[in-house]
Write a protein that holds these residues in place. Structure first.
Motif, short mmCIF file in Angstrom:
data_model
loop_
_atom_site.label_atom_id
_atom_site.label_comp_id
_atom_site.label_asym_id
_atom_site.label_seq_id
_atom_site.Cartn_x
_atom_site.Cartn_y
_atom_site.Cartn_z
N MET A 1 20.76 -20.01 -43.92
CA MET A 1 19.99 -18.78 -43.96
C MET A 1 20.86 -17.65 -43.43
SD MET A 1 16.46 -17.84 -41.97
CE MET A 1 15.55 -18.91 -43.02
N ASP A 2 20.79 -16.51 -44.09
CA ASP A 2 21.60 -15.39 -43.64
C ASP A 2 20.99 -14.77 -42.38
OD1 ASP A 2 20.21 -12.57 -44.65
OD2 ASP A 2 19.71 -14.28 -45.95
N PHE A 3 21.83 -14.03 -41.67
CA PHE A 3 21.45 -13.49 -40.37
C PHE A 3 20.27 -12.53 -40.46
CE2 PHE A 3 21.83 -10.09 -37.21
CZ PHE A 3 21.67 -10.83 -36.06
N TYR A 4 20.26 -11.66 -41.46
CA TYR A 4 19.21 -10.65 -41.55
C TYR A 4 17.84 -11.28 -41.82
CZ TYR A 4 23.04 -7.39 -41.40
OH TYR A 4 24.14 -6.70 -41.00
N SER A 5 17.79 -12.30 -42.67
CA SER A 5 16.52 -12.99 -42.92
C SER A 5 16.04 -13.66 -41.64
CB SER A 5 16.67 -14.03 -44.03
OG SER A 5 16.94 -13.41 -45.26
N LEU A 6 16.95 -14.31 -40.92
CA LEU A 6 16.60 -14.96 -39.67
C LEU A 6 16.11 -13.95 -38.64
CD1 LEU A 6 16.47 -17.62 -38.06
CD2 LEU A 6 18.82 -17.15 -37.34
N ILE A 11 11.80 -11.58 -35.46
CA ILE A 11 11.04 -10.41 -35.00
C ILE A 11 9.58 -10.54 -35.38
CG2 ILE A 11 10.74 -7.92 -35.35
CD1 ILE A 11 13.82 -7.73 -35.51
N ALA A 12 9.30 -10.97 -36.60
CA ALA A 12 7.91 -11.13 -37.03
C ALA A 12 7.19 -12.15 -36.16
CB ALA A 12 7.85 -11.53 -38.51
N LEU A 13 7.86 -13.26 -35.86
CA LEU A 13 7.24 -14.28 -35.03
C LEU A 13 7.02 -13.79 -33.59
CD1 LEU A 13 9.15 -17.50 -36.16
CD2 LEU A 13 6.75 -16.94 -36.58
N SER A 14 7.90 -12.92 -33.11
CA SER A 14 7.80 -12.49 -31.72
C SER A 14 6.79 -11.37 -31.52
CB SER A 14 9.18 -12.03 -31.23
OG SER A 14 9.58 -10.85 -31.90
N PHE A 47 11.08 -21.29 -29.51
CA PHE A 47 12.23 -22.14 -29.84
C PHE A 47 11.80 -23.57 -30.12
CE2 PHE A 47 14.59 -25.40 -27.41
CZ PHE A 47 15.61 -25.67 -28.33
N LEU A 48 11.01 -24.13 -29.21
CA LEU A 48 10.62 -25.54 -29.31
C LEU A 48 9.81 -25.81 -30.57
CD1 LEU A 48 10.57 -28.35 -27.95
CD2 LEU A 48 8.42 -27.64 -26.87
N LEU A 131 19.60 -25.98 -34.51
CA LEU A 131 19.52 -25.67 -33.08
C LEU A 131 19.88 -24.21 -32.83
CD1 LEU A 131 19.01 -26.77 -30.23
CD2 LEU A 131 21.43 -27.34 -30.13
N LYS A 132 20.94 -23.74 -33.45
CA LYS A 132 21.38 -22.36 -33.27
C LYS A 132 20.31 -21.37 -33.76
CE LYS A 132 24.21 -20.77 -36.26
NZ LYS A 132 24.04 -19.67 -37.14
N ASP A 133 19.75 -21.62 -34.93
CA ASP A 133 18.74 -20.71 -35.48
C ASP A 133 17.46 -20.71 -34.65
OD1 ASP A 133 20.52 -20.02 -37.45
OD2 ASP A 133 19.51 -21.14 -39.04
N THR A 134 17.02 -21.87 -34.18
CA THR A 134 15.80 -21.92 -33.37
C THR A 134 16.02 -21.32 -31.99
OG1 THR A 134 16.28 -24.22 -32.76
CG2 THR A 134 14.79 -23.87 -34.62
N LEU A 135 17.22 -21.50 -31.43
CA LEU A 135 17.54 -20.83 -30.16
C LEU A 135 17.52 -19.32 -30.34
CD1 LEU A 135 20.35 -23.05 -28.61
CD2 LEU A 135 18.14 -22.49 -27.57
N PHE A 136 18.03 -18.85 -31.47
CA PHE A 136 18.03 -17.42 -31.76
C PHE A 136 16.59 -16.90 -31.82
CE2 PHE A 136 18.05 -13.85 -34.77
CZ PHE A 136 18.91 -13.00 -34.11
N ILE A 137 15.71 -17.62 -32.48
CA ILE A 137 14.31 -17.21 -32.57
C ILE A 137 13.68 -17.14 -31.18
CG2 ILE A 137 12.01 -17.99 -33.33
CD1 ILE A 137 13.40 -19.01 -35.91
#
Length: 183
Positions: A1-6, A11-14, A47-48, A131-137
């Motif tokens: 997944m690209d960075f901007y989509s992530l 942001i939407a989830l937060s 994250f979890l 792991l990296k993407d979920t940590l970012f979220i």
């Protein structure tokens, strides 16, 4: 997944956590420890749950059936609609905070991350990327909920944003779901 989509997804989830943090921040009786605890709980559970959802999606795709992009996009759009519905039911009211409820609030604003993990993050083949993407979220949620406390401290009239946070997050997820289904 690209960075901007992530980033857009994070942001939407937060925004749920942002709205709750604004409400908590507008309450002058909440201590700094409570604010830090809420931000940490929100980020951790975001994250979890995204991580659990991603691995459940990988298992589902591997052993049961592949979830096509149309179904995944539809599920994301449904989560967005549910967030919009929650905003209408909430009517901009702030939750009453009692000691020990920060964990429950952190979990409640993070449940939608599991659906996003299941539908979007499950296509990643590398466990380190998941792991990296979920940590970012989780990190984005921690930062955005912390920012809400800072904003609430200086702008007590920002209550309108907390009223519309569910709408904004829901709208973003609906648009992202439609994009995923058709583009």
């Amino acid at each position: 997944m690209d960075f901007y989509s992530l980033l857009i997804i994070a942001i939407a989830l937060s925004l749920d956590a942002f709205g709750v943090a604004l409400c908590i921040g507008l309450n002058s009786g909440v201590s700094i420890n409570g604010k830090v605890l809420f931000s940490a709980c929100s980020g951790f559970f975001q994250f979890l749950f995204a991580l659990i959802g991603a691995y459940a999606g990988v298992l589902f795709n591997t052993y049961i059936a592949s979830v096509p992009k149309v179904i995944g996009g539809a599920l994301i759009a449904i989560v967005g609609v549910l967030m919009l519905k929650e905003g209408f039911e909430n009517k901009g009211e702030c939750p009453v905070i009692k000691p020990g409820t920060y964990f429950i609030l952190g979990i409640s604003v993070s449940i939608d991350a599991m659906v996003i993990g299941f539908t979007v993050l499950n296509s990643i083949n590398n466990s380190l990327s998941v792991l990296k993407d979920t940590l970012f979220i989780g990190l984005v949620t921690l930062i955005i909920s912390s920012l809400a406390f800072i904003i609430a401290k200086y702008l007590k009239k920002i209550e309108l944003f907390s009223k519309y946070a569910d709408y904004i997050g829901g709208f973003i997820l609906v648009i992202f779901g439609i994009k995923m289904m058709f583009f």
